[in-house]
Each structure stands twice: as structure tokens, then as C-alpha cells.
Design an enzyme around this catalytic site. Structure first.
Site, mmCIF file in Angstrom:
data_model
loop_
_atom_site.group_PDB
_atom_site.id
_atom_site.type_symbol
_atom_site.label_atom_id
_atom_site.label_comp_id
_atom_site.label_asym_id
_atom_site.label_seq_id
_atom_site.Cartn_x
_atom_site.Cartn_y
_atom_site.Cartn_z
ATOM 1 N N HIS A 1 0.834 -1.209 0.000
ATOM 2 C CA HIS A 1 0.000 0.000 0.000
ATOM 3 C C HIS A 1 0.865 1.254 0.000
ATOM 4 O O HIS A 1 0.445 2.300 -0.490
ATOM 5 C CB HIS A 1 -1.043 -0.003 1.120
ATOM 6 C CG HIS A 1 -0.521 0.088 2.503
ATOM 7 N ND1 HIS A 1 0.026 -0.968 3.164
ATOM 8 C CD2 HIS A 1 -0.476 1.140 3.344
ATOM 9 C CE1 HIS A 1 0.372 -0.578 4.371
ATOM 10 N NE2 HIS A 1 0.092 0.693 4.510
ATOM 11 N N CYS B 1 -30.677 -1.568 -10.237
ATOM 12 C CA CYS B 1 -31.625 -2.228 -9.339
ATOM 13 C C CYS B 1 -33.062 -2.132 -9.861
ATOM 14 O O CYS B 1 -33.995 -2.593 -9.210
ATOM 15 C CB CYS B 1 -31.517 -1.617 -7.940
ATOM 16 S SG CYS B 1 -31.638 0.166 -7.955
#
Ligand code: C5P
Length: 389
Positions: A71, A157
Site C-alpha cells: 500500500h 436495481c
């Protein structure tokens, strides 16, 4: 290669399927791209496709055996961290400083590094309207993260409303601005006119010219990339992150431009010199006319000359000149007649409806700058470097 490195985060939203296209745009324009995904995002995108598109390994697991602290290595590598789509869940984790997976750990370190972070949310409309999510977005904005707003439309959706991922082309354009911008330009307004004007004959016909608007759009895009506050007045309709004020005729263009404030006015439009005196409200029918049809044309106002008459001292006005003979002479005369600060002279043979162009810029002082044949995109950047100091 432009040597700019984009770290692209993908989180768990159905809109993730659109991100292949964003990677393709970044790569086509020579950006280096590495991808980090949340575990849940792997339900929507395939590591194999991501690796094939980026030619890089896909980062996901925070605790896999490695030789470097990923990271931190990725934060050092990247010039910008783009998360698209960013889900409601990841927005909230980022806003609270959570670092519970590789993607949120990178975000945590990136925000501390002060490099640009660009977030493109996508979610169901009720989630987007949730006050907690709204507050977290505001919190991240206040901490320096740049957002691109969700679009309104049909959602995966099955409902209708706000929450769609922003247009991929607009995400790409804004990424470029965040990479290239000089923040000192943010308060300087560049106003650009674009396209050939359309002069009405009747309710269905008009007179126009072959201007593609490519040069003006390329200048507007670069002005945006460089961080200027850009607006364009255009006869062509298209989508950008900056305002596009749509007009048709020269009269409409003059009116719209006169209403705008500017530090730099770049008059790239191909304005029709004449308009039809009596525009018919109805479609002119050939049945009522013989073999010959005459149109009376009257002169249009010279837009740039009109605006330049009231030019303030700190404003700069740039005109264009298109001619097929005695180009430089012609441009020099127009520069003086129209009271311009610069004029960009283009040859009809290279300028019209092409991707490449070569231009000569003449300054009020008499200085002449030649820009060799190049893609209009590169010419646009060079013009801005000369005329906007
Ligand atoms: O006079 P000419 O059309 O060659 O001048 C070109 C420059 O003047 C361009 O910048 C064009 O946008 C601008 N122009 C204008 N109004 C007109 C004609 C041209 O502002 N009516």
C-alpha cells in the site's frame, strides 16, 4: 508515453463493469494504470480482464506474501488515486479513516500524501440520498478529495433516479485535469467560441460552413486540463465537465458571449458573415417557386470586434484567421482591425475538417510564432501556452 501513473481502485458496485472502458481510455492515451480491487468488487470484474487491459498484476489481498509494503509502494508510484466506482460502504470507511483492506489502506496513506484523490460514486438512489452518505461525501470533499457527481437515470436495481456512475468519458477528462492542472489557473476564466454558425432560411433549413469545431474543442479541453475555469459557446452539442452554452446563429453567439465574464476570449468559431434577411416561419415549398430562388443576405455583426470595443485592460482577446492566400498579411490586418491581442492564422488547406493542423500566431507587438504540423490536440496546448500567460 506521458509517464503519468494512475492507480485505479474498483469497489463493489454493479457499475464496475463499465470500468474496462475507462482503463481502455487511460491506456489509449498512454497513461500507466495499476488496479486495486476490494474483495467484493471481484463479484463484478474479472482479474484476468483487468490484467490483460493494464498489463499489470491486479492488487487485492492485503496480506499475501510479498517483497514490498504494497500500500505504500503503490502510493509512491501513483500520481493520482481514482476510485471508480466507489460504493457507499467504501465512502463511509474512507471518511472514518478505516484501513481494513488493501484499497482502504491505500486511500488512508494517499490522503495523507496530499496527492490528488478522485472519487466516482455509484449506488442505489436511496443509498445516495442517505444523510450519512451525504455527510461522508461532504467530509471527504472538505478534506480535499475531488468527486464527480452521480448521474440520474435508469439504475441497475430497476429503479429510476440519481446514483448512476458518471459518464466514463467525463471521468477520464476530469482525471486528466486533476493530473495536469495548475491550481493558480483555477480563478482565470477562459471563454471559447466553437463551431460554424447556422443561419436560418426557414423552419427546417439553414446556411452553414464546413467547420468541425475540432480546434476550438481541443483548446477548450486543454484549458480545462490546465486548470482554467472554462466555458464555451458552441453551435455543436457534446458532453464535457465544463459548461457548454449552445447557440445556432451569429446573433445568438454574440448575445451569449456578451453575457459572459472572461479573462481570455478565444474566438475559434467560424462565424457566418451573412444571415438571411427574412427568415420564413414555415418550410418554403418548392411548389410555389419557379426554377430560380433568390435569398437576400445581410451582414452579421463582427462578434469579436464588437466585444473587443469594450475590452478591459486585463482581458486578452484571441481571434482566428482562415485564408488560402496571403495568410499572414490577411491575419495582421484583422489583428489590428478587430483590436485583438493575438491572432492564430490557419491555412484553408490544412485547417478544415482534419485532425492535424499547422498555425502561425501573431502577437499585437508583431512577434510571430510558428507552430509546425501536429495533431490539433497538441496545437491547442501550444496555442494556450503562447496566449495565456
Ligand atoms: O473576418 P474573419 O471572419 O476572417 O475573422 C475571423 C475571426 O473573427 C475569427 O476569430 C472569427 O471567430 C471572428 N469573427 C467574428 N464575427 C464575425 C466574423 C468573424 O467574431 N462576424
Amino acid at each position: 508515453m506521458n509517464n503519468k501513473n494512475i492507480l485505479l481502485g474498483i469497489t463493489s458496485s454493479i457499475a464496475a463493469y463499465k470500468i474496462y472502458e475507462l482503463i481502455r481510455l487511460y491506456k489509449k492515451n498512454n497513461f500507466n494504470v495499476k488496479v486495486v480491487v476490494s474483495n467484493n468488487a471481484l463479484n463484478f470484474v474479472s482479474p484476468l480482464v483487468l490484467e490483460t487491459l493494464t498489463n499489470e498484476k491486479v492488487y487485492c489481498n492485503q496480506f499475501e506474501p510479498r517483497v514490498e509494503v504494497e500500500h505504500i509502494g503503490l502510493v509512491d508510484w501513483a500520481d493520482i488515486f481514482v476510485i471508480a466506482p466507489i460504493s457507499a460502504n467504501t465512502i463511509s470507511k474512507c471518511a472514518q479513516g478505516f484501513a481494513d483492506n488493501l484499497l482502504t489502506s491505500i486511500f488512508c496513506a494517499f490522503l495523507g500524501s496530499k496527492k490528488p484523490v478522485f472519487l466516482a460514486p455509484a449506488m442505489n438512489k436511496d443509498m445516495y440520498n442517505n444523510p450519512i452518505i451525504k455527510e461522508n461525501i461532504l467530509k471527504l470533499k472538505n478534506m480535499g478529495c475531488d468527486f464527480i457527481d452521480c448521474e440520474t437515470g435508469f439504475l441497475a436495481c430497476g429503479t429510476q433516479g440519481v446514483g448512476r456512475l458518471a459518464d466514463i468519458e467525463l471521468i477520464y477528462q476530469k482525471t486528466k485535469r486533476l493530473i495536469y492542472q495548475n491550481k493558480a489557473n483555477n480563478n482565470k476564466k477562459v471563454l471559447i467560441s466553437v463551431g460554424g454558425t447556422k443561419e436560418k432560411i426557414d423552419s427546417v433549413r439553414y446556411i452553414s460552413n464546413y467547420s468541425s469545431g475540432k480546434m476550438g474543442i481541443a483548446i477548450a479541453d486543454w484549458a480545462y486540463n490546465l486548470g482554467y475555469d472554462v466555458a464555451i459557446v458552441s453551435t455543436i452539442d457534446f458532453k464535457r465537465n465544463y459548461p457548454i452554452l449552445k447557440v445556432d446563429s451569429a446573433i445568438e453567439m454574440l448575445e451569449e458571449l456578451s453575457n459572459q465574464k472572461f479573462d481570455y476570449l478565444i474566438m475559434a468559431a467560424a462565424v457566418g458573415d451573412f444571415r438571411v434577411e427574412d427568415v420564413s416561419e414555415y418550410k418554403i415549398s418548392k411548389e410555389n417557386i419557379g426554377d430560380c430562388f433568390e435569398l437576400k443576405l445581410v451582414k452579421n455583426p463582427d462578434i469579436v470586434k464588437t466585444i473587443a470595443k469594450n475590452k478591459k485592460e486585463n482581458q486578452k482577446i484571441i481571434g482566428f484567421c482562415l485564408a488560402d492566400k496571403e495568410l499572414i498579411n490577411c491575419a495582421q490586418n484583422k489583428l489590428i482591425d478587430k483590436n485583438l491581442d493575438y491572432i492564430v492564422a490557419n491555412d484553408v488547406k490544412t485547417a478544415l475538417n482534419t485532425d492535424k493542423n499547422k498555425v502561425t500566431i501573431i502577437e499585437k507587438s508583431g512577434r510571430i510564432i510558428n507552430i509546425d504540423l501536429d495533431f490539433k490536440d497538441n496545437i491547442a496546448k501550444k496555442i494556450l501556452e503562447v496566449v495565456c500567460d
